[in-house]
Scaffold this active site. Structure first.
Site, PDB file in Angstrom:
ATOM      1  N   ASP A  39       0.843  -1.200   0.000  1.00  9.73           N
ATOM      2  CA  ASP A  39       0.000   0.000   0.000  1.00  9.73           C
ATOM      3  C   ASP A  39       0.876   1.246   0.000  1.00  9.73           C
ATOM      4  O   ASP A  39       1.998   1.244   0.500  1.00  9.73           O
ATOM      5  CB  ASP A  39      -0.923   0.032   1.228  1.00  9.73           C
ATOM      6  CG  ASP A  39      -2.169   0.885   0.992  1.00  9.73           C
ATOM      7  OD1 ASP A  39      -3.271   0.296   0.870  1.00  9.73           O
ATOM      8  OD2 ASP A  39      -2.063   2.118   0.926  1.00  9.73           O
ATOM      9  N   ASN A  90      -6.244  -5.243  -5.877  1.00  8.70           N
ATOM     10  CA  ASN A  90      -7.382  -4.483  -5.341  1.00  8.70           C
ATOM     11  C   ASN A  90      -7.163  -2.982  -5.381  1.00  8.70           C
ATOM     12  O   ASN A  90      -8.126  -2.218  -5.493  1.00  8.70           O
ATOM     13  CB  ASN A  90      -7.591  -4.966  -3.893  1.00  8.70           C
ATOM     14  CG  ASN A  90      -8.387  -3.999  -3.062  1.00  8.70           C
ATOM     15  OD1 ASN A  90      -9.602  -3.885  -3.223  1.00  8.70           O
ATOM     16  ND2 ASN A  90      -7.724  -3.279  -2.159  1.00  8.70           N
ATOM     17  N   TYR A 156     -13.110   6.570 -14.381  1.00 10.47           N
ATOM     18  CA  TYR A 156     -13.261   5.416 -13.481  1.00 10.47           C
ATOM     19  C   TYR A 156     -14.002   4.282 -14.190  1.00 10.47           C
ATOM     20  O   TYR A 156     -13.561   3.127 -14.172  1.00 10.47           O
ATOM     21  CB  TYR A 156     -14.016   5.854 -12.215  1.00 10.47           C
ATOM     22  CG  TYR A 156     -14.146   4.773 -11.163  1.00 10.47           C
ATOM     23  CD1 TYR A 156     -13.043   4.350 -10.443  1.00 10.47           C
ATOM     24  CD2 TYR A 156     -15.372   4.179 -10.881  1.00 10.47           C
ATOM     25  CE1 TYR A 156     -13.148   3.352  -9.467  1.00 10.47           C
ATOM     26  CE2 TYR A 156     -15.499   3.186  -9.910  1.00 10.47           C
ATOM     27  CZ  TYR A 156     -14.378   2.784  -9.206  1.00 10.47           C
ATOM     28  OH  TYR A 156     -14.491   1.797  -8.249  1.00 10.47           O
ATOM     29  N   LYS A 160     -12.574   0.564 -15.161  1.00  7.35           N
ATOM     30  CA  LYS A 160     -13.134  -0.675 -14.590  1.00  7.35           C
ATOM     31  C   LYS A 160     -13.713  -1.590 -15.677  1.00  7.35           C
ATOM     32  O   LYS A 160     -13.650  -2.817 -15.548  1.00  7.35           O
ATOM     33  CB  LYS A 160     -14.177  -0.334 -13.522  1.00  7.35           C
ATOM     34  CG  LYS A 160     -13.577   0.353 -12.289  1.00  7.35           C
ATOM     35  CD  LYS A 160     -12.526  -0.516 -11.587  1.00  7.35           C
ATOM     36  CE  LYS A 160     -12.062   0.086 -10.271  1.00  7.35           C
ATOM     37  NZ  LYS A 160     -11.118  -0.777  -9.545  1.00  7.35           N
ATOM     38  N   ILE A 189     -19.754   0.023  -1.211  1.00  6.80           N
ATOM     39  CA  ILE A 189     -19.248  -0.681  -0.030  1.00  6.80           C
ATOM     40  C   ILE A 189     -18.718   0.372   0.942  1.00  6.80           C
ATOM     41  O   ILE A 189     -18.012   1.299   0.525  1.00  6.80           O
ATOM     42  CB  ILE A 189     -18.103  -1.657  -0.415  1.00  6.80           C
ATOM     43  CG1 ILE A 189     -18.540  -2.639  -1.530  1.00  6.80           C
ATOM     44  CG2 ILE A 189     -17.598  -2.411   0.808  1.00  6.80           C
ATOM     45  CD1 ILE A 189     -19.607  -3.633  -1.188  1.00  6.80           C
TER      46      ILE A 189
HETATM   47  N1  LIG Z   1     -15.929   1.035  -1.906  1.00  9.14           N
HETATM   48  C1  LIG Z   1     -16.689   0.808  -2.945  1.00  9.14           C
HETATM   49  O1  LIG Z   1     -17.892   1.122  -2.919  1.00  9.14           O
HETATM   50  C2  LIG Z   1     -16.138   0.156  -4.172  1.00  9.14           C
HETATM   51  C3  LIG Z   1     -17.059  -0.249  -5.149  1.00  9.14           C
HETATM   52  C4  LIG Z   1     -16.595  -0.857  -6.294  1.00  9.14           C
HETATM   53  C5  LIG Z   1     -15.243  -1.101  -6.468  1.00  9.14           C
HETATM   54  N2  LIG Z   1     -14.371  -0.693  -5.501  1.00  9.14           N
HETATM   55  C6  LIG Z   1     -12.952  -0.956  -5.769  1.00  9.14           C
HETATM   56  O2  LIG Z   1     -12.371  -1.623  -4.668  1.00  9.14           O
HETATM   57  C7  LIG Z   1     -10.982  -1.291  -4.565  1.00  9.14           C
HETATM   58  C8  LIG Z   1     -10.705  -0.852  -3.141  1.00  9.14           C
HETATM   59  O3  LIG Z   1     -11.586   0.207  -2.845  1.00  9.14           O
HETATM   60  P1  LIG Z   1     -11.866   0.726  -1.365  1.00  9.14           P
HETATM   61  O4  LIG Z   1     -13.253   1.233  -1.366  1.00  9.14           O
HETATM   62  O5  LIG Z   1     -11.402  -0.267  -0.375  1.00  9.14           O
HETATM   63  O6  LIG Z   1     -10.890   1.999  -1.422  1.00  9.14           O
HETATM   64  P2  LIG Z   1     -10.090   2.724  -0.252  1.00  9.14           P
HETATM   65  O7  LIG Z   1      -9.703   4.040  -0.818  1.00  9.14           O
HETATM   66  O8  LIG Z   1     -10.892   2.671   0.968  1.00  9.14           O
HETATM   67  O9  LIG Z   1      -8.807   1.795  -0.119  1.00  9.14           O
HETATM   68  C9  LIG Z   1      -7.915   1.687  -1.220  1.00  9.14           C
HETATM   69  C10 LIG Z   1      -6.543   1.318  -0.721  1.00  9.14           C
HETATM   70  O10 LIG Z   1      -5.667   1.323  -1.855  1.00  9.14           O
HETATM   71  C11 LIG Z   1      -4.513   2.105  -1.538  1.00  9.14           C
HETATM   72  N3  LIG Z   1      -4.003   2.714  -2.768  1.00  9.14           N
HETATM   73  C12 LIG Z   1      -4.611   3.637  -3.549  1.00  9.14           C
HETATM   74  N4  LIG Z   1      -3.809   3.984  -4.554  1.00  9.14           N
HETATM   75  C13 LIG Z   1      -2.670   3.254  -4.425  1.00  9.14           C
HETATM   76  C14 LIG Z   1      -1.461   3.176  -5.163  1.00  9.14           C
HETATM   77  N5  LIG Z   1      -1.252   3.940  -6.240  1.00  9.14           N
HETATM   78  N6  LIG Z   1      -0.515   2.321  -4.755  1.00  9.14           N
HETATM   79  C15 LIG Z   1      -0.693   1.560  -3.657  1.00  9.14           C
HETATM   80  N7  LIG Z   1      -1.820   1.591  -2.911  1.00  9.14           N
HETATM   81  C16 LIG Z   1      -2.796   2.438  -3.298  1.00  9.14           C
HETATM   82  C17 LIG Z   1      -5.011   3.157  -0.548  1.00  9.14           C
HETATM   83  O11 LIG Z   1      -3.951   3.714   0.225  1.00  9.14           O
HETATM   84  C18 LIG Z   1      -5.997   2.337   0.279  1.00  9.14           C
HETATM   85  O12 LIG Z   1      -5.379   1.653   1.347  1.00  9.14           O
HETATM   86  C19 LIG Z   1     -10.731  -0.212  -5.623  1.00  9.14           C
HETATM   87  O13 LIG Z   1     -10.148  -0.800  -6.764  1.00  9.14           O
HETATM   88  C20 LIG Z   1     -12.124   0.298  -5.930  1.00  9.14           C
HETATM   89  O14 LIG Z   1     -12.228   0.826  -7.232  1.00  9.14           O
HETATM   90  C21 LIG Z   1     -14.785  -0.070  -4.361  1.00  9.14           C
END
Ligand SMILES: NC(=O)c1ccc[n+]([C@@H]2O[C@H](COP(=O)([O-])OP(=O)(O)OC[C@H]3O[C@@H](n4cnc5c(N)ncnc54)[C@H](O)[C@@H]3O)[C@@H](O)[C@H]2O)c1
Length: 252
Positions: A39, A90, A156, A160, A189
């Site tokens: 991360d 992720n 975005y 995706k 989420i």
């Molecule tokens: N939360 C939602 O509703 C949702 C819905 C659909 C898809 N997603 C996908 O799930 C994944 C995780 O989302 P989340 O909601 O947990 O996001 P979040 O922002 O809560 O967590 C993302 C994590 O990724 C890390 N990160 C971001 N950019 C980075 C980089 N360049 N290098 C290394 N680490 C990096 C951040 O520091 C963080 O710890 C993403 O790909 C997001 O698109 C989330």
């Protein structure tokens, strides 16, 4: 609570410090796995708790856009554990929402670089570790934005959709070599990403939540369990799918 057995399995997770990545790390740790976490941000509280729980883990701090960081991460997995069974790619960002004509090239490039190009590198390095073993599971985190259009989120959504397309191509290429590849497509989420997206105002999300048949936001642990299922031998016949976990959002 669902119970999986990942004893003696090695699991790599990108974007593991918060949100879905962190919940998935805990789910695998509870199932007996050894986890390698990458991360941009070092979440001290999380790492401390992993130590207290006697989890077997390594943490790499860095940006997945940096190929040296990713190479170092996968090298450290081999050095510490000597194999890689599961890779949950992720890490991703929501980009800068807004009208297409106001989006800048810089914002587009950043979103595509993190959500697609850096993920491609993670796929490549995971396959490099898994192919000699003739066994492994890759789970890519896409989104319902990989299955549907959303106005004002063009970069975005484009990124995706690309992840979903990539998942299908990879699965067709590597399934016969023992590598299972699927994508998860979460709906809303509860994570820090959604806190940022809503500006901390959950009321702003009410129309989107109302479109979910189930009528509530999802929890990161629910996605974690799906990732685990797609990573165990019992799901081997699921190949190249982009599975919505969205409370019914994409049904209508
Ligand atoms: N939360 C939602 O509703 C949702 C819905 C659909 C898809 N997603 C996908 O799930 C994944 C995780 O989302 P989340 O909601 O947990 O996001 P979040 O922002 O809560 O967590 C993302 C994590 O990724 C890390 N990160 C971001 N950019 C980075 C980089 N360049 N290098 C290394 N680490 C990096 C951040 O520091 C963080 O710890 C993403 O790909 C997001 O698109 C989330």
């Amino acid at each position: 609570m669902l119970s999986f057995d990942f004893k003696n399995k090695v699991v790599a997770i990108t974007g593991a410090s918060y949100g879905i990545g962190q919940a998935t790390a805990w789910a695998f740790v509870r199932s007996g796995a050894q986890v390698a976490l990458l991360d941009l941000e070092e979440n001290q509280g999380f790492l401390e708790e992993l130590k207290q729980q006697n989890a077997s883990f390594i943490f790499t701090k860095g940006d997945i856009r940096d190929v040296q960081v990713q190479q170092g991460f996968f090298d450290s997995i081999q050095a510490r554990f000597g194999r890689l069974d599961v890779s949950f790619l992720n890490a991703g960002i929501e980009g800068v929402p807004g009208p297409f004509l106001e989006s800048t090239r810089k914002d587009w490039t950043r979103t595509l670089d993190i959500n697609l190009e850096a993920l491609r590198e993670g796929v490549r390095l995971s396959l490099e570790a898994m192919l000699p073993q003739k066994q492994g599971a890759l789970v890519l985190n896409a989104s319902i934005a990989g299955l549907r259009g959303f106005a004002y989120s063009s970069a975005y959504v484009a990124s995706k959709h690309a992840v979903v397309g990539l998942t299908k191509c990879l699965a067709m290429e590597f399934a016969a070599q023992g590598i299972q590849i699927n994508a998860v497509c979460p709906g809303l989420i509860q994570t820090p990403m959604i806190d940022r997206f809503s500006g901390g105002d959950m009321e702003a999300l009410a129309p989107m939540i109302a479109r979910k048949a189930i009528g509530r936001i999802g929890q990161a642990e629910e996605v974690a369990h799906l990732v685990q299922y797609l990573s165990c031998p019992e799901s081997a016949f699921i190949v190249g799918q982009a599975i919505a976990i969205d409370g019914g959002y994409t049904l209508g």
